[in-house]
Structures are given as structure tokens and as C-alpha cells.
Enzyme design. Structure first.
Site, mmCIF file in Angstrom:
data_model
loop_
_atom_site.group_PDB
_atom_site.id
_atom_site.type_symbol
_atom_site.label_atom_id
_atom_site.label_comp_id
_atom_site.label_asym_id
_atom_site.label_seq_id
_atom_site.Cartn_x
_atom_site.Cartn_y
_atom_site.Cartn_z
ATOM 1 N N CYS A 166 -15.645 0.881 7.010
ATOM 2 C CA CYS A 166 -16.973 0.204 7.626
ATOM 3 C C CYS A 166 -16.710 -1.131 7.309
ATOM 4 O O CYS A 166 -16.052 -1.543 6.296
ATOM 5 C CB CYS A 166 -17.631 0.715 6.585
ATOM 6 S SG CYS A 166 -19.583 -0.321 6.622
ATOM 7 N N ARG A 204 -4.600 -5.181 -5.249
ATOM 8 C CA ARG A 204 -5.351 -6.632 -5.805
ATOM 9 C C ARG A 204 -5.229 -7.158 -6.771
ATOM 10 O O ARG A 204 -5.768 -8.479 -6.849
ATOM 11 C CB ARG A 204 -6.709 -5.709 -5.128
ATOM 12 C CG ARG A 204 -8.025 -6.020 -3.863
ATOM 13 C CD ARG A 204 -9.208 -5.264 -3.894
ATOM 14 N NE ARG A 204 -8.659 -3.507 -3.326
ATOM 15 C CZ ARG A 204 -10.078 -2.844 -3.446
ATOM 16 N NH1 ARG A 204 -10.898 -4.078 -3.684
ATOM 17 N NH2 ARG A 204 -9.718 -1.832 -3.327
ATOM 18 N N ASP A 214 0.740 -1.494 -0.044
ATOM 19 C CA ASP A 214 -0.047 -0.060 -0.600
ATOM 20 C C ASP A 214 1.286 0.958 0.184
ATOM 21 O O ASP A 214 0.562 2.136 0.679
ATOM 22 C CB ASP A 214 -0.712 -0.154 1.469
ATOM 23 C CG ASP A 214 -2.165 1.425 1.057
ATOM 24 O OD1 ASP A 214 -2.771 0.656 -0.361
ATOM 25 O OD2 ASP A 214 -2.667 1.515 1.799
ATOM 26 N N LYS A 263 -8.298 15.155 14.497
ATOM 27 C CA LYS A 263 -9.199 15.705 14.287
ATOM 28 C C LYS A 263 -10.911 15.462 12.638
ATOM 29 O O LYS A 263 -11.555 15.382 13.093
ATOM 30 C CB LYS A 263 -9.019 17.132 12.928
ATOM 31 C CG LYS A 263 -8.131 18.011 14.225
ATOM 32 C CD LYS A 263 -6.999 19.731 13.074
ATOM 33 C CE LYS A 263 -6.913 20.518 14.577
ATOM 34 N NZ LYS A 263 -6.317 21.892 13.962
#
Length: 298
Positions: free
Chosen positions: A225, A126, A119, A282
Site C-alpha cells: 500500500c 530506519r 533488511d 498463493k
């Protein structure tokens, strides 16, 4: 050095899912940004298609790309307000350390050059794993491995050594459509993936529309998520990861007080080893405050 030698060494350092593809196999990626089904390029990904598909820009003379999976699922870890992948220590450092051991082994055995990627390069991780026979694409656009489902990180070693290669597997997901129906933002459809409606993306995006803000307010998590993975049948009955680094001090719930009250420096000192720290306190505070605001309205 043979591929068998490499696989055996990888197993000795804790890597049990490894595959090899030819460096030029990526050139067939064409304009696909993340997977063959996706139409739009997420802003977090490299937008230059040439950089996404050309490993020779990173290592001239590349012959092989060795791709590895780093599973992180644990049935003992039950994340609440952060995504499962973000509840464990930063995979960049853990995977990079393992990949560097592979690279050092290749160099010691053959004298060939290597470049490690996890990454951290513009290449499509992928698609590399797909080319190496390590998984197939699901309706949720995640790569699915037969053993570890979709709960894994991907890392590769680009090398000038020539090795026997693997081939992509022909298996496909069962096509139940559960991920598409369960996606909170409706980001998944037969027409492709719309990152603008993906909750994981929204928790990391700097600017949100009114509709995106409303969507984010209704979510349990303030970072990431997992819905499309949680409902996926291919993720049923998974083995727990054997990688101990991912079991060291996992975070199941990020305290509201830490997000809202700690200084940026204090937050980084306490949570800097976790994936969500890259966006800073933040951003998490913004997500949490929107969620709290929505609760107060009820």
C-alpha cells in the site's frame, strides 16, 4: 581512509546518500521497534529488543555503521495493483551488491572487517538511517529524506573501522496529517502506529480477521500500500532514481491470469526477482480472490 574517501567511492558506484553513525548509537534505541513513535512490534520484525539494537552481536569490535539510501522512485513507473517498491527488481540483491562494494573497499584500504545488512539483519534500518543524518520521521512513521522523500531502501555496512560520524537532523515533517487521514485502515494516529490495520501488512499476513478481510477487499492493490506516501507533501516533485537496476522491467500491473493460473514454480520463474515473490503466489491469489469476490457482490 577518511570519511571523504568513502563518500567519494560510494558516489563512484552510484550511492549518493550516505551517512555514518557510531556503532554504540543503536544502544539508545531501547525498546523502540521501528521508530521512536511505534508501540507494537510487527510480526515481520525482530521481537528481541537486544538484537534490534546491538550491532556487536553481528560484529564484535564494531566502531562505525555506514548507512546508505537507495532511491527507487520513477515518475515513469505508475504501479497499479502492487506497491511501488514491489514493482521494481528485488532491492535486497541490488542494494547488497552496492554495499558489498563498499565493504570490499573498506577492507582493501584498511584491512578492517565489515558486515553488510539490507533488511537482512535484526537491526532497525530506519533508526540507523536516522542516526546517520539521512532523514527524519514522518507522521506515517516512514523516514523522510530531504532529496528522495520516503521512496528509498536502506542498507548498512557495519565495520570495525573508525570514521567521522554524522548527527541526526533536527528537521521534522510539516505535520499536515494528510497521511493519517488518508490511511485506509486507520493505522496511523497520534497515539502511534497499529500494524494490524495497515493494508500493506494485511496483504502479507497469513491469517486475517473478518474485519481485516473486509478492509483488504476494498483495496486496489493485492500487495502493499502506498497511500500514506502518495499523499505526503514531502514526496512532491521528487527526482527520478538514477539507479538503473530499479528501472529494468518494472511491473505496473500484475496480471490476474498469472496470479490465478500459473503454477507456483512458473510464478517464481517469472517473478522471482521481485519483492512480492517472497510471500509466494498463493498469498497474492488469496488477496486477488477476496478483491474479485467483493467486486462481484457490487
Amino acid at each position: 581512509m577518511t570519511k571523504t574517501d568513502l563518500v567519494q567511492f560510494a558516489a563512484s558506484v552510484g550511492i549518493d546518500e550516505i551517512g555514518v553513525s557510531r556503532a554504540e548509537s543503536l544502544l539508545g534505541l531501547q525498546n523502540f521497534p521501528m521508530s521512536p513513535q511505534e508501540k507494537d512490534i510487527c510480526p515481520f520484525a525482530e521481537i528481541d529488543p537486544e538484537k534490534r539494537r546491538n550491532p556487536f552481536l553481528l560484529l564484535p569490535g564494531a566502531q562505525s555503521i555506514i548507512t546508505c539510501l537507495f532511491p527507487y522512485y520513477s515518475s515513469k513507473i505508475r504501479p497499479q495493483n502492487v506497491s511501488r517498491y514491489a514493482s521494481v527488481k528485488d532491492y535486497h540483491k541490488i542494494a547488497k551488491s552496492k554495499l558489498q562494494q563498499l565493504a570490499d573497499y573498506i577492507n582493501a584500504q584498511t584491512g578492517n572487517s565489515c558486515v553488510c545488512c539490507c533488511d537482512t539483519s535484526p537491526l532497525s534500518d530506519r533508526y540507523l538511517a536516522y542516526c546517520a543524518g539521512l532523514g527524519f520521521y514522518g507522521k506515517n512513521h516512514m523516514l523522510i529524506n530531504r532529496r528522495y522523500g520516503s521512496y528509498f531502501f536502506i542498507g548498512s555496512v557495519i565495520s570495525t573501522v573508525e570514521l567521522e560520524t554524522d548527527i541526526p537532523i533536527t528537521e521534522t515533517c510539516m505535520g499536515c496529517g494528510k497521511c493519517m487521514r488518508a490511511c485506509p485502515g486507520g493505522a496511523l494516529s497520534a497515539g502511534g502506529f497499529q500494524y494490524q490495520n495497515c493494508v500493506s501488512y494485511l496483504t502479507q499476513a497469513k491469517e486475517l480477521t473478518y474485519e481485516q478481510t473486509r478492509l483488504l477487499q476494498n483495496q486496489e492493490k493485492i500487495y502493499g500500500c502506498d497511500v500514506c506516501q502518495e499523499v505526503c507533501p514531502h514526496n512532491n516533485d521528487l527526482p527520478d532514481t538514477a539507479m538503473k537496476d530499479f528501472l529494468d522491467h518494472p511491473i505496473e500491473n500484475l496480471p490476474e491470469s498469472d496470479v490465478l493460473m500459473l503454477s507456483n514454480r512458473e510464478f517464481q520463474k517469472k517473478y522471482g526477482e521481485y519483492p512480492f515473490a517472497w510471500r509466494g503466489r498463493k498469498m497474492l491469489a488469496r488477496n486477488l480472490q477476496k478483491k474479485l469476490l467483493d467486486k462481484n457482490r457490487v
